[in-house]
Design an enzyme around this catalytic site. Sequence first.
Site, PDB file in Angstrom:
ATOM      1  N   GLU A   1       0.757  -1.228   0.144  1.00  0.00           N
ATOM      2  CA  GLU A   1      -0.122   0.047  -0.207  1.00  0.00           C
ATOM      3  C   GLU A   1       0.957   1.338   0.033  1.00  0.00           C
ATOM      4  O   GLU A   1       0.426   2.195  -0.822  1.00  0.00           O
ATOM      5  CB  GLU A   1      -1.134  -0.096   1.123  1.00  0.00           C
TER       6      GLU A   1
ATOM      7  N   HIS B   1      -6.303  -5.328 -10.447  1.00  0.00           N
ATOM      8  CA  HIS B   1      -5.851  -6.247  -9.459  1.00  0.00           C
ATOM      9  C   HIS B   1      -5.539  -7.691 -10.119  1.00  0.00           C
ATOM     10  O   HIS B   1      -4.668  -8.525  -9.625  1.00  0.00           O
ATOM     11  CB  HIS B   1      -6.724  -6.448  -8.443  1.00  0.00           C
TER      12      HIS B   1
END
Length: 531
Positions: A344, A428
């Site tokens: 992240e 993703h």
Amino acid sequence: MTPHFTVKPLALATLALSVTAALAAPPQADHPAVQRALNHLQAENARSLAGAGHDYSPRDLIVDADGSEHVRFARRYQDLPVIGGDVVVHSRASGTLRKLSQTLRAAPQLGTAATLDSEQAVVAARAAFGGEVQLPPQAQLAVYARGLKPRLAYDVSVSGTLANGAPSRSHIVVDAHSGRVLDRWDDLHTAAAVGTGKSLYVGTVTLNTDSLSTGGFALRDTTRGNHETHDLKGKDAYFGNPKSQVMKDADNAWGTGVQGNKSQSDGVDAAYGFATTWDFYKTRFGRSGIADDGRGGKSRVHASNWGGALYNAFWDDGCFCMTYTNQAGAGNGALVSLDVAGHEMTHGVTSNTAGLIYSGESGGLNEATSDIMGAMVERFANNASDPADYLIGEEPLNGSPFRNMIQPSVDGSSADCYYSGVGNIDVHYSSGVANHMFYILAEGSRPAGGPASPTCQASDTRVATGSATVTGIGHLDATAIYYRALTVYMTSNTNFAQARAAMISASSDLFGASSAQTQGVKAAWSAVNVN
């Protein structure tokens, strides 16, 4: 006044030093060791990255018991101090050069006329200081050379009290053209408190914390940009920036290692994840924080998961912070594992470098970049409780990872191979193309002692069915190439083919166009049908 020496030919002094133990002392202007060192610098201009307009000030001299000499110099360019330009000349007892130590990456070649004046630099530094200024700030024009390319900047000294109440004498480096803050450090080197934390996933870890004048400790890392770990206590952090406070503890022993939406151990893992990610980027690439500006930002745990509908972790440039939601779903742990943290926060690095747009093939590259660096953060940590692998998020999901870089398609959605429509699937899942490439580049398609990774045949789409052998170049070289490609060659709309070209350019810069590493880059991309 410290003497300055312009690099010019000097007669080699023959006076030998006679010492019986290591000696550290301020060097005298006429010391023979200084003269020898300056002579070496003249002879080694290419290695020392010196040139016209450079001169040196001796700062330190160490003479070992065997007569070896180590002379440290500060560098000036066009009579401006060069921040990050210092060099140490190491000589043998015979007087011959052994080597040079320096971190300067490129020779300063820049004009010394600033766009901003010193008063404008002071205004920018005051804003960045974030506390109460006690003395008039002082700005000095300098060359800032801690990054890849030297820049003209102001070194602004600001003294006062920080927002957390701590006294500070800060150096705030402001770009002399754009006004951007490039770096920051403090002349008051207060020692960080060192605590311990029982994490959810990696056992007991050491945490740098902040000792409070009122007693107790704050989960604030004063050694890494004053990063703070906050408890949101179930507040919604998706829309807006809710108020929160840094986590505190009475005895500097944090958490119990037990799961829960009020668990202090979530904060332990978040703080550990930030610290490890910071150290990874600093050690591997010389990057000072996510934006390369020395800011630590915040990590926030226990955000609302919207009644279990959102089980997530995310980086937000708006608040320059990392957020982890509460747990959601039976058996799932908090998403504060090390690879998730590295993943992240790498979104923040990407945002501050290539800025890969989060859709189409560039979006897949964006996601893959975070997976790649998240896996490398985990490997960098070398923590026996969380062995390195190429699986993302397996700890909170009890062994079932979000993504598998070895063969991405095993999740039923991700793509192993490039095909014409791969940019139309969720980012993703299209990330699998670059994830798969990186595993093959780093480890090879059939690594000894590691899992094999099937290569892609020309007709393959989502699932790879080939068995070709590709030799890996090692994760360190692979990571260096990828980072340089991201930060130097990729742009916001880079697609997979352009990423291949970017990595070839990056590898050629680092290792040479004909090197095994560059040939490895070509082979790894071809193994996922990007040619």
